[in-house]
Scaffold this active site. Sequence first.
Site, mmCIF file in Angstrom:
data_model
loop_
_atom_site.group_PDB
_atom_site.id
_atom_site.type_symbol
_atom_site.label_atom_id
_atom_site.label_comp_id
_atom_site.label_asym_id
_atom_site.label_seq_id
_atom_site.Cartn_x
_atom_site.Cartn_y
_atom_site.Cartn_z
ATOM 1 N N LEU A 14 9.253 -9.224 -33.647
ATOM 2 C CA LEU A 14 8.173 -8.810 -33.022
ATOM 3 C C LEU A 14 7.480 -10.244 -32.698
ATOM 4 O O LEU A 14 7.163 -10.873 -33.366
ATOM 5 C CB LEU A 14 7.417 -7.889 -33.496
ATOM 6 N N HIS A 49 -17.522 8.972 -26.747
ATOM 7 C CA HIS A 49 -16.736 10.143 -26.216
ATOM 8 C C HIS A 49 -16.958 10.020 -24.528
ATOM 9 O O HIS A 49 -18.131 9.531 -24.279
ATOM 10 C CB HIS A 49 -17.497 11.207 -26.427
ATOM 11 N N GLU A 105 10.692 -28.612 -28.642
ATOM 12 C CA GLU A 105 11.253 -27.259 -27.936
ATOM 13 C C GLU A 105 12.421 -27.869 -27.214
ATOM 14 O O GLU A 105 12.412 -28.799 -26.464
ATOM 15 C CB GLU A 105 10.152 -26.751 -26.930
HETATM 16 C C1 LIG Z 1 13.568 -7.662 -23.498
HETATM 17 C C2 LIG Z 1 12.718 -7.917 -24.925
HETATM 18 C C3 LIG Z 1 11.364 -7.290 -24.832
HETATM 19 C C4 LIG Z 1 10.617 -7.624 -25.835
HETATM 20 N N1 LIG Z 1 9.500 -7.030 -25.790
HETATM 21 C C5 LIG Z 1 8.235 -7.294 -26.765
HETATM 22 C C6 LIG Z 1 7.208 -6.557 -26.723
HETATM 23 O O1 LIG Z 1 6.738 -6.105 -26.000
HETATM 24 N N2 LIG Z 1 6.539 -6.834 -28.013
HETATM 25 C C7 LIG Z 1 6.917 -7.845 -29.131
HETATM 26 O O2 LIG Z 1 6.100 -7.777 -30.096
HETATM 27 N N3 LIG Z 1 8.091 -8.234 -28.875
HETATM 28 C C8 LIG Z 1 9.001 -7.971 -28.115
HETATM 29 N N4 LIG Z 1 10.455 -8.645 -27.875
HETATM 30 C C9 LIG Z 1 10.617 -9.677 -29.104
HETATM 31 C C10 LIG Z 1 9.944 -10.976 -28.998
HETATM 32 O O3 LIG Z 1 10.536 -11.314 -27.689
HETATM 33 C C11 LIG Z 1 10.404 -11.684 -30.227
HETATM 34 O O4 LIG Z 1 9.968 -11.141 -31.405
HETATM 35 C C12 LIG Z 1 9.638 -12.911 -30.173
HETATM 36 O O5 LIG Z 1 10.287 -13.687 -29.175
HETATM 37 C C13 LIG Z 1 10.191 -13.986 -31.514
HETATM 38 O O6 LIG Z 1 9.544 -15.177 -31.327
HETATM 39 P P1 LIG Z 1 9.791 -16.389 -32.076
HETATM 40 O O7 LIG Z 1 8.839 -17.372 -32.014
HETATM 41 O O8 LIG Z 1 10.591 -16.085 -33.557
HETATM 42 O O9 LIG Z 1 11.263 -16.968 -31.197
HETATM 43 P P2 LIG Z 1 11.373 -17.273 -29.939
HETATM 44 O O10 LIG Z 1 10.552 -16.495 -28.654
HETATM 45 O O11 LIG Z 1 13.068 -16.839 -29.355
HETATM 46 O O12 LIG Z 1 11.213 -18.706 -29.642
HETATM 47 C C14 LIG Z 1 12.105 -19.760 -30.200
HETATM 48 C C15 LIG Z 1 12.045 -20.939 -29.441
HETATM 49 O O13 LIG Z 1 12.987 -21.980 -30.228
HETATM 50 C C16 LIG Z 1 13.435 -22.764 -29.359
HETATM 51 N N5 LIG Z 1 14.546 -23.445 -29.925
HETATM 52 C C17 LIG Z 1 15.468 -22.749 -30.722
HETATM 53 N N6 LIG Z 1 16.374 -23.444 -31.456
HETATM 54 C C18 LIG Z 1 15.684 -24.652 -31.274
HETATM 55 C C19 LIG Z 1 16.051 -26.238 -31.848
HETATM 56 N N7 LIG Z 1 16.833 -26.335 -32.747
HETATM 57 N N8 LIG Z 1 15.244 -27.272 -31.363
HETATM 58 C C20 LIG Z 1 14.049 -27.005 -30.420
HETATM 59 N N9 LIG Z 1 13.826 -25.734 -30.216
HETATM 60 C C21 LIG Z 1 14.484 -24.709 -30.516
HETATM 61 C C22 LIG Z 1 14.073 -21.838 -28.093
HETATM 62 O O14 LIG Z 1 14.236 -22.624 -27.082
HETATM 63 C C23 LIG Z 1 12.714 -20.873 -27.997
HETATM 64 O O15 LIG Z 1 11.787 -21.497 -27.125
HETATM 65 C C24 LIG Z 1 11.041 -8.445 -26.854
HETATM 66 C C25 LIG Z 1 12.364 -9.103 -26.773
HETATM 67 C C26 LIG Z 1 13.087 -8.760 -25.813
HETATM 68 C C27 LIG Z 1 14.407 -9.458 -25.751
HETATM 69 N N1 LIG Z 2 8.183 -3.282 -27.410
HETATM 70 C C1 LIG Z 2 8.569 -4.225 -28.114
HETATM 71 O O1 LIG Z 2 8.168 -4.399 -29.200
HETATM 72 C C2 LIG Z 2 10.008 -4.759 -28.180
HETATM 73 C C3 LIG Z 2 10.607 -4.483 -26.828
HETATM 74 C C4 LIG Z 2 12.043 -4.905 -26.746
HETATM 75 C C5 LIG Z 2 12.738 -5.643 -27.871
HETATM 76 N N2 LIG Z 2 11.933 -5.718 -28.897
HETATM 77 C C6 LIG Z 2 12.722 -6.401 -30.251
HETATM 78 O O2 LIG Z 2 13.882 -6.968 -29.645
HETATM 79 C C7 LIG Z 2 14.754 -6.411 -30.723
HETATM 80 C C8 LIG Z 2 16.086 -6.097 -30.318
HETATM 81 O O3 LIG Z 2 15.803 -4.784 -29.424
HETATM 82 P P1 LIG Z 2 17.275 -3.888 -29.381
HETATM 83 O O4 LIG Z 2 16.642 -2.895 -28.550
HETATM 84 O O5 LIG Z 2 18.143 -4.747 -28.769
HETATM 85 O O6 LIG Z 2 17.668 -3.646 -30.850
HETATM 86 P P2 LIG Z 2 17.191 -2.576 -31.865
HETATM 87 O O7 LIG Z 2 17.399 -2.964 -33.008
HETATM 88 O O8 LIG Z 2 15.837 -1.917 -31.568
HETATM 89 O O9 LIG Z 2 17.965 -1.153 -31.321
HETATM 90 C C9 LIG Z 2 19.569 -1.605 -31.172
HETATM 91 C C10 LIG Z 2 20.301 0.062 -31.237
HETATM 92 O O10 LIG Z 2 21.559 -0.330 -30.905
HETATM 93 C C11 LIG Z 2 22.362 0.518 -31.913
HETATM 94 N N3 LIG Z 2 23.689 0.010 -31.791
HETATM 95 C C12 LIG Z 2 23.940 -1.333 -32.362
HETATM 96 N N4 LIG Z 2 25.139 -1.567 -32.098
HETATM 97 C C13 LIG Z 2 25.765 -0.614 -31.422
HETATM 98 C C14 LIG Z 2 27.022 -0.285 -31.133
HETATM 99 N N5 LIG Z 2 27.959 -1.215 -31.253
HETATM 100 N N6 LIG Z 2 27.258 0.682 -30.118
HETATM 101 C C15 LIG Z 2 26.471 1.519 -30.060
HETATM 102 N N7 LIG Z 2 25.243 1.248 -30.554
HETATM 103 C C16 LIG Z 2 24.535 0.351 -31.316
HETATM 104 C C17 LIG Z 2 21.661 0.690 -32.911
HETATM 105 O O11 LIG Z 2 21.866 1.644 -33.575
HETATM 106 C C18 LIG Z 2 20.046 0.692 -32.688
HETATM 107 O O12 LIG Z 2 19.821 1.916 -32.226
HETATM 108 C C19 LIG Z 2 13.975 -5.157 -31.706
HETATM 109 O O13 LIG Z 2 14.212 -5.844 -33.123
HETATM 110 C C20 LIG Z 2 12.781 -5.274 -31.187
HETATM 111 O O14 LIG Z 2 12.145 -5.655 -32.318
HETATM 112 C C21 LIG Z 2 10.600 -5.347 -29.228
#
Ligand SMILES: Cc1cc2nc3c(=O)[nH]c(=O)nc-3n(C[C@H](O)[C@H](O)[C@H](O)COP(=O)(O)OP(=O)(O)OC[C@H]3O[C@@H](n4cnc5c(N)ncnc54)[C@H](O)[C@@H]3O)c2cc1C
Ligand SMILES: NC(=O)c1ccc[n+]([C@@H]2O[C@H](COP(=O)([O-])OP(=O)(O)OC[C@H]3O[C@@H](n4cnc5c(N)ncnc54)[C@H](O)[C@@H]3O)[C@@H](O)[C@H]2O)c1
Length: 600
Positions: free
Chosen positions: A434, A563, A120
């Site tokens: 996700l 229920h 990490e």
């Molecule tokens: C605002 C927001 C809300 C979200 N809410 C949800 C939700 O409610 N439910 C849901 O399912 N998903 C949600 N997501 C999406 C979710 O966070 C991601 O899909 C998930 O974190 C992906 O996991 P990952 O392990 O692929 O990558 P990451 O969680 O991005 O982890 C990657 C890790 O790799 C490390 N890393 C990168 N490159 C290197 C390298 N070369 N060497 C060593 N370490 C490295 C990084 O530091 C990081 O710790 C949300 C995302 C955002 C931005």
């Molecule tokens: N509850 C959850 O599971 C959760 C919550 C937050 C984020 N996420 C994950 O994080 C990822 C990123 O979320 P997000 O909301 O940024 O992406 P998203 O792909 O869900 O939505 C992006 C939106 O931005 C629009 N868009 C893209 N470029 C644009 C532009 N130049 N001008 C106007 N509209 C534009 C797209 O049409 C789309 O509707 C998603 O893939 C999602 O799976 C998941």
Amino acid sequence: MQSSFSLSLSSASPITGRSDGGGASSTASDLFFTTATTTPSHLRFCGLRREAFSGCKSSSNNALLLKQLRPTKKISASLSTNGTPSKGFDYDLVIIGAGVGGHGAALHAVEKGLKTAIIEGDVVGGTCVNRGCVPSKALLAVSGRMRELQNEHHMKSFGLQVAAAGYDRQGVADHAQNLATKIRNNLTNSMKSLGVDILTGFGAVVGPQKVKYGKTGESGTVITAKDIIIATGSVPFVPKGVEVDGKTVITSDHALKLETVPEWIVIVGSGYIGLEFSDVYTALGSEVGSANPFTFVLLIVSQVTFVEALDQLMPGFDPEIGKLAQRVLINPRKIDYHTGVFATKITPARDGKPVTIELIDAKTKEPKDTLEVDAALIATGRAPFTQGLGLENVNVETQRGFIPVDERMRVIDSKGKLVPHLYCIGDANGKMMLAHAASAQGISVVEQVSGKDHVLNHLSIPAACFTHPEISMVGLTEPQAREKAEKEGFEISIAKTSFKANTKALAENEGEGIAKMIYRPDNGEILGVHIFGMHAADLIHEASNAIALGTRIQDIKYAVHAHPTLSEVIDELFKSAKVISASFKQSILNPTLETHSRLV
Ligand SMILES: Cc1cc2nc3c(=O)[nH]c(=O)nc-3n(C[C@H](O)[C@H](O)[C@H](O)COP(=O)(O)OP(=O)(O)OC[C@H]3O[C@@H](n4cnc5c(N)ncnc54)[C@H](O)[C@@H]3O)c2cc1C
Ligand SMILES: NC(=O)c1ccc[n+]([C@@H]2O[C@H](COP(=O)([O-])OP(=O)(O)OC[C@H]3O[C@@H](n4cnc5c(N)ncnc54)[C@H](O)[C@@H]3O)[C@@H](O)[C@H]2O)c1
């Protein structure tokens, strides 16, 4: 927080997506990537201020979060140590990236007896724990309560009298940050207690079955591994022409710190992030009054303006659910929108001037409008974090930054061949961005490298948007199912149930909601389920598990539900589906057979 390298917490992140672009669901140009405790101390923990009654539920309903909090002792004692490596290797498995994907893989690998290391470069927990699911759900837990406490009509319908609700912004922000810290520590401790080697530094592939880690720019340490998993995740995608200053033009990384609640904010992108933050901003509002817990607090409801490139808001959802969500989550709230437009140029507020946002028509590319607002949140998707990984050493070329993989997460090289012993999971492969998908992919890979073939069915992976009420889904949307049915030559049917007919929902005065199922009437296969309503994110799992296990409607409809519970909405959904019985089908083929009923 930051160690040897900086990821997306900084706006000077190694990749902002500006140069590369791309996204799992991108469609156009580089503009487009796509328990009820009511004690005062509990309210303070949530950052809320209330004089009277409140119904602050204790925790998020995020299943992953619960999994992360689960004591690691669940893994049997005999398997709770890191194994001995295969002959000739330092490790059986090396994982680059300790986000939820890497963490899920590491825990499962130790359970399987594999000698495991995880590299990490920043902080354990990655996006989900530090800058994603966890802090955002903490903010949404607060916004849900504020929304309820401010809804006089809703409170009166219970016979409750509630005085004005207010909040302490820093308290709310602290709740989100404290939760992230707690979950991060849980994740770290769970790996440490199993003996996973946590190696600090930037990891890169230096050749087949060889990984290097250390500070960027230094030679680093080379280790060998029988198998390697890349799990490096993603960072916010910022379209070309958008200047992020971290204060007035922000990404989710900044927004989660809740340093301000702007009076008027444009949210570019109406996907998951946009929708969840619109729920937070419109519930909290911009605070202009006193911050004393026992005095009147003046909150100005924040105005949210969505800018969405596609022709409708929430384009990723089933259209019928999207329409209902718009009627409940958008129209009655202080939210307006521009659809079918790109935000081409966004300039932060400076020298007394507001944030300016130039819009062009998404189809004609003609200038459409210029907005002047207090802040802009860029929620236009996420870009894979795959730079500097040494992929050229194994002849792999990324596709718009994503690492190409097959259905088993095996990395594919530039000639279309599988790279032996190299896998990529999570956001970095772009299959399904996700947290639980990343973790499930990691577990699937570990199954394979321990000798058992495994293919994850992505159509069984649920997704949820944690607005109030929530939206959840699994499998195909109706248009996707219709397309598939036409191609493959079968019929589809739709079943729907309403929360309005559910006792528990009505007792909660939360009758707004529907569940919808798309299925095959000829064999009872569930193709997709979509839920809008209270606790939709929890309710979806009965459907997703049925899809994962291949359970047919004619079997699951006899399962018994307590229920009164919200789960009866799903029970009714299965019961209302009309599947043509096998005996009826037989009778069509052989009219001499006696049949009692056409439907099961
Ligand atoms: C605002 C927001 C809300 C979200 N809410 C949800 C939700 O409610 N439910 C849901 O399912 N998903 C949600 N997501 C999406 C979710 O966070 C991601 O899909 C998930 O974190 C992906 O996991 P990952 O392990 O692929 O990558 P990451 O969680 O991005 O982890 C990657 C890790 O790799 C490390 N890393 C990168 N490159 C290197 C390298 N070369 N060497 C060593 N370490 C490295 C990084 O530091 C990081 O710790 C949300 C995302 C955002 C931005
Ligand atoms: N509850 C959850 O599971 C959760 C919550 C937050 C984020 N996420 C994950 O994080 C990822 C990123 O979320 P997000 O909301 O940024 O992406 P998203 O792909 O869900 O939505 C992006 C939106 O931005 C629009 N868009 C893209 N470029 C644009 C532009 N130049 N001008 C106007 N509209 C534009 C797209 O049409 C789309 O509707 C998603 O893939 C999602 O799976 C998941």
